[in-house]
Design an enzyme around this catalytic site. Structure first.
Site, PDB file in Angstrom:
ATOM      1  N   LYS A 181      -3.544 -24.762 -74.477  1.00 21.66           N
ATOM      2  CA  LYS A 181      -3.805 -24.761 -75.890  1.00 21.66           C
ATOM      3  C   LYS A 181      -3.076 -25.970 -76.369  1.00 21.66           C
ATOM      4  O   LYS A 181      -1.709 -26.011 -76.253  1.00 21.66           O
ATOM      5  CB  LYS A 181      -3.331 -23.485 -76.619  1.00 21.66           C
ATOM      6  CG  LYS A 181      -4.281 -23.233 -77.883  1.00 21.66           C
ATOM      7  CD  LYS A 181      -4.598 -21.639 -78.287  1.00 21.66           C
ATOM      8  CE  LYS A 181      -5.079 -21.593 -79.572  1.00 21.66           C
ATOM      9  NZ  LYS A 181      -5.479 -20.266 -79.873  1.00 21.66           N
ATOM     10  N   GLU A 210     -11.287  -4.341 -82.745  1.00 21.52           N
ATOM     11  CA  GLU A 210     -11.229  -3.682 -84.066  1.00 21.52           C
ATOM     12  C   GLU A 210     -11.642  -2.192 -83.936  1.00 21.52           C
ATOM     13  O   GLU A 210     -10.963  -1.457 -84.571  1.00 21.52           O
ATOM     14  CB  GLU A 210     -11.995  -4.412 -85.291  1.00 21.52           C
ATOM     15  CG  GLU A 210     -11.484  -5.766 -85.695  1.00 21.52           C
ATOM     16  CD  GLU A 210     -11.796  -7.001 -84.659  1.00 21.52           C
ATOM     17  OE1 GLU A 210     -12.574  -6.520 -83.739  1.00 21.52           O
ATOM     18  OE2 GLU A 210     -11.164  -8.058 -84.859  1.00 21.52           O
ATOM     19  N   ARG A 251     -16.751  -4.651 -87.489  1.00 25.10           N
ATOM     20  CA  ARG A 251     -16.988  -4.374 -86.301  1.00 25.10           C
ATOM     21  C   ARG A 251     -16.771  -2.786 -85.915  1.00 25.10           C
ATOM     22  O   ARG A 251     -17.078  -2.336 -85.019  1.00 25.10           O
ATOM     23  CB  ARG A 251     -15.898  -5.157 -85.299  1.00 25.10           C
ATOM     24  CG  ARG A 251     -16.358  -6.615 -85.343  1.00 25.10           C
ATOM     25  CD  ARG A 251     -17.353  -6.625 -83.964  1.00 25.10           C
ATOM     26  NE  ARG A 251     -17.797  -7.921 -83.584  1.00 25.10           N
ATOM     27  CZ  ARG A 251     -17.334  -8.918 -82.778  1.00 25.10           C
ATOM     28  NH1 ARG A 251     -16.256  -8.466 -82.297  1.00 25.10           N
ATOM     29  NH2 ARG A 251     -18.031  -9.878 -82.795  1.00 25.10           N
TER      30      ARG A 251
HETATM   31  C1  TPP Z   1     -13.997 -10.006 -84.232  1.00 26.90           C
HETATM   32  C2  TPP Z   1     -12.932 -11.184 -84.424  1.00 26.90           C
HETATM   33  N1  TPP Z   1     -11.625 -10.978 -84.662  1.00 26.90           N
HETATM   34  C3  TPP Z   1     -10.638 -11.565 -84.823  1.00 26.90           C
HETATM   35  C4  TPP Z   1     -11.033 -13.100 -84.958  1.00 26.90           C
HETATM   36  C5  TPP Z   1      -9.972 -14.201 -85.201  1.00 26.90           C
HETATM   37  N2  TPP Z   1      -9.794 -15.185 -84.073  1.00 26.90           N
HETATM   38  C6  TPP Z   1     -10.322 -16.233 -83.940  1.00 26.90           C
HETATM   39  S1  TPP Z   1     -10.227 -17.181 -82.551  1.00 26.90           S
HETATM   40  C7  TPP Z   1      -9.330 -15.878 -82.132  1.00 26.90           C
HETATM   41  C8  TPP Z   1      -8.363 -15.867 -80.859  1.00 26.90           C
HETATM   42  C9  TPP Z   1      -9.365 -16.341 -79.671  1.00 26.90           C
HETATM   43  O1  TPP Z   1      -8.566 -16.549 -78.613  1.00 26.90           O
HETATM   44  P1  TPP Z   1      -9.517 -17.183 -77.342  1.00 26.90           P
HETATM   45  O2  TPP Z   1     -10.766 -16.734 -77.159  1.00 26.90           O
HETATM   46  O3  TPP Z   1      -8.517 -16.986 -76.049  1.00 26.90           O
HETATM   47  O4  TPP Z   1      -9.464 -18.671 -77.818  1.00 26.90           O
HETATM   48  P2  TPP Z   1      -8.328 -19.691 -78.021  1.00 26.90           P
HETATM   49  O5  TPP Z   1      -8.009 -19.991 -79.183  1.00 26.90           O
HETATM   50  O6  TPP Z   1      -7.276 -19.456 -77.248  1.00 26.90           O
HETATM   51  O7  TPP Z   1      -9.028 -21.064 -77.269  1.00 26.90           O
HETATM   52  C10 TPP Z   1      -9.098 -14.842 -82.930  1.00 26.90           C
HETATM   53  C11 TPP Z   1      -8.304 -13.567 -82.660  1.00 26.90           C
HETATM   54  C12 TPP Z   1     -12.521 -13.530 -84.589  1.00 26.90           C
HETATM   55  N3  TPP Z   1     -12.898 -14.743 -84.624  1.00 26.90           N
HETATM   56  N4  TPP Z   1     -13.426 -12.546 -84.513  1.00 26.90           N
END
Ligand code: TPP
Length: 630
Positions: free
Chosen positions: A286, A371, A399
């Site tokens: 990242k 969630e 959710r």
């Molecule tokens: C249902 C839901 N809960 C929380 C989020 C907030 N959120 C956005 S990106 C993220 C992290 C995603 O991690 P990853 O899939 O590993 O992607 P990265 O940013 O590490 O590339 C979160 C928790 C969301 N988008 N959707």
């Protein structure tokens, strides 16, 4: 975009242009995408870390696959900026997340390359499976590729989809973009297993020799590729992370370095012709390529404008947000009450619960992007006398709807819901606006629903909730700050279901909840200048609603405006109508204002208030014209 600064990017109007380039220059394309993103986002803010990490895999996918005929389905969409830049949106990129500009996520209406709308996590594999199924019904021939992060893999939906895909044996590729991070450190248990296997000597020796074999033989034709693949996967199934995915019916390839373009291009070319469900596991970093984002990937997940040289954002002395106030209050309360437990679904920073994680780590849980599980897990603890406080954004709590009803409310369990981002959220737009929670929570029997008018009230409601043991208690508060005044020390109990008159008036009344109390006060002040006297009531509770206040209002006013930052349908205003009906008293003429029956776009909250008529001037105009007929 000038040719001299952006030698390659300026000529890439679509992936077809990318595919005309020699593989040797793809590295330079990646470099330009990185620079363009850092330069742009440093000025306007936005998601950055995940986008820097997805540059090579995006270039490699568009280079190898025949997009837009082949379909790429992104998960969340916060890592799809390189995809937007390569798919005809390069010049509009500086408008991203701004009013009338590009969306911060993928959106079907924005581009034919955006195959499925996203914003919430863990949907990509389900959606891709749906697309692959539709393709097979239509007897068409194209590839479907889902790109999902390890964070999104903590969401159960991803496994439901994989299980289903394994059974259906659809021809589809899942790219697992594994950077070991969610927004903050990921809680994906499986990554520990990966790390153990991947760092083991025996696997690494095997992998090295296998990679050499495959590199050498793959280009020579399908038959050899097939054999090499078979050898690779059968050996791997003994010792590699692939076991888990293979059990679900996927063929596993990887882990590979997600920043090595040549490896990525080779890998995608090789697997392109393989049928059935495939999972490609790539390791990425990242923030890759921009040191400040590599070093502080949580902050650069979603960053405010910053200085490119230092990575620092200007610090203006802003009062703490509701999120911060909540984080401090929960720590203060939990320090005195050892039954209080904090639960977050991968949003420790976003909800302020990171404060509890730091101060009382043994009573804090980050359950991942899960969630529904967060709520049922809390319900379990509540049966044994604990006081779980589940902090989830309004939009993501959608959710967990059945969990709130079936696991919490039906059993009268005292779970506290701290619902952040209730109302419009601004730049993230319609996928993230929290405009439905009052509507979806209100019909649930026995639930208490409150919305503080300011920071002190949030603290006091939270305290009151921790003392309430008869069932669920939801407190919803908006993004940003309230009145911004320093909070009063200590806590006070608030009478459940009790509102307050915050300003008296004669000509009409505004009944408001949450953020709209402040707005109503401003409207009332504006009206005063025109000689109109408006009473303002902070109703504070949406359920149970303060019937004494409603009776009093009915006895004194003919016209009443109900104001809320929630969908008008089924929200607070509806609760007022229902209450008058239930009480069988003559209702004043009621006017409802809130979020109209539409998905509100992205932009600043101020811009969006104007669009939907919730800014002070528009509310006042509405009062003059439609309520008082002046
Ligand atoms: C249902 C839901 N809960 C929380 C989020 C907030 N959120 C956005 S990106 C993220 C992290 C995603 O991690 P990853 O899939 O590993 O992607 P990265 O940013 O590490 O590339 C979160 C928790 C969301 N988008 N959707």
């Amino acid at each position: 975009m000038t040719n001299d600064k952006w030698k390659f990017l300026s000529k890439i109007d679509s992936p077809a242009d990318l595919r005309k380039l020699e593989p040797t220059v793809l590295k330079d394309v990646c470099q330009e995408i990185r620079e363009y993103m850092v330069e742009t986002i440093s000025k306007i803010g936005g998601h950055l870390g995940a986008n820097l990490g997805s540059v090579e895999l995006t270039v490699a996918m568009h280079y190898v696959f025949n997009t837009p005929k082949d379909l790429i389905v992104w998960d969340v969409g916060h890592q799809a900026y390189p995809h937007k830049i390569l798919t005809g949106r390069r010049d509009e990129f500086p408008t991203i997340r701004q009013f009338k500009g590009l969306s911060g996520f993928n959106k079907i209406s924005e581009s034919e390359y955006d195959t499925f709308g996203v914003g919430h996590a863990s949907t990509s594999i389900s959606a891709a499976l749906g697309l692959a199924t539709a393709r097979d019904f239509d007897k068409e021939n194209y590839k479907v590729i889902a790109v999902i992060g390890d964070g999104a893999m903590t969401g159960g939906l991803a496994y439901e989809a994989m299980n289903n895909c394994g059974l259906l044996k659809k021809d589809m590729i899942v790219v697992l973009n594994d950077n070991n991070m969610s927004i903050s450190h990921n809680v994906w248990a499986i990554s520990n297993y990966f790390n153990e296997v991947i760092s083991g000597d025996s696997y690494n020796n095997l992998k090295k020799s296998l990679f050499d074999i495959t590199q050498k033989y793959f280009p020579k034709g399908d038959r050899l590729a097939h054999i090499a693949n078979k050898v690779q996967s059968s050996l791997k199934s003994i010792v590699t992370p692939g076991m888990l995915f293979e059990a679900l019916g996927f063929r596993y390839f990887g882990p590979i370095n997600g920043h090595n373009l040549i490896q990525l291009v080779t890998m995608f070319k090789n697997i392109k012709s393989i049928k059935g469900p495939i999972l490609v596991h790539m390791i990425t970093e990242k923030g890759k390529g921009y040191a400040p984002a590599e070093n502080d990937s949580s902050r650069f997940h979603g960053v405010t404008p910053f200085d490119v040289n230092t990575g620092q954002s200007p610090k203006s002395p802003v009062p703490p947000s509701y999120t911060e106030i909540f984080g401090d209050a929960i720590v203060e309360l939990a320090e005195k009450n050892n039954k209080i437990v904090g639960v977050s679904a991968a949003m420790c920073e976003g909800t302020g619960l990171y404060k509890m994680q730091e101060k009382i780590p043994d009573r804090f849980f980050d359950v991942g992007i899960a969630e529904g599980h967060a709520v049922t897990f809390s319900a379990g603890m509540a049966t044994k006398g604990f006081r779980p406080v589940v902090a989830i954004y309004s939009t993501f709590l959608q959710r967990a709807y059945d969990h709130i009803i079936h696991d919490v409310a039906l059993q009268h369990l005292p779970v506290i819901f701290a619902i952040d981002r209730g109302g419009l959220v601004g730049a993230d737009g319609p996928t993230h606006h929290g405009t439905f929670d009052l509507t979806y929570l209100r019909p649930i029997p026995g639930i208490i629903i409150a919305a503080p008018k300011d920071e002190d009230e949030l603290r006091n409601l939270l305290y009151t909730a921790t003392l309430y043991t008869d069932g669920p208690f939801a407190i919803r508060y908006p993004r940003g700050k309230g009145n911004g005044k320093p909070v009063k020390p200590g806590f006070e109990i608030i009478g459940i279901g009790k509102g307050e008159v915050t300003k008296s008036g004669k000509d009409m009344a505004i009944l408001a909840v949450g953020s709209m109390v402040n707005q109503a006060m401003k409207v009332s002040a504006l009206a005063e200048e025109s000689g109109i006297s408006i009473e303002v009531v902070n109703m504070r509770f949406i359920k149970p609603i303060d019937e004494d206040i409603l009776k009093d209002i009915a006895s004194r006013f003919d016209k009443v405006l109900c104001l809320e930052e929630n969908s008008i349908i089924g929200g607070f205003g509806s609760a007022v109508i229902e209450s008058y009906n239930r009480m069988k008293i003559k209702s004043p003429e009621l006017f409802l204002k809130g979020i109209p029956d539409e998905f509100v776009e992205h932009g600043t909250i101020e811009e969006l208030y104007k669009v939907i008529g919730l800014d002070t001037a528009s509310i006042f105009e509405y009062i003059k014209k439609d309520i008082l007929n002046k």
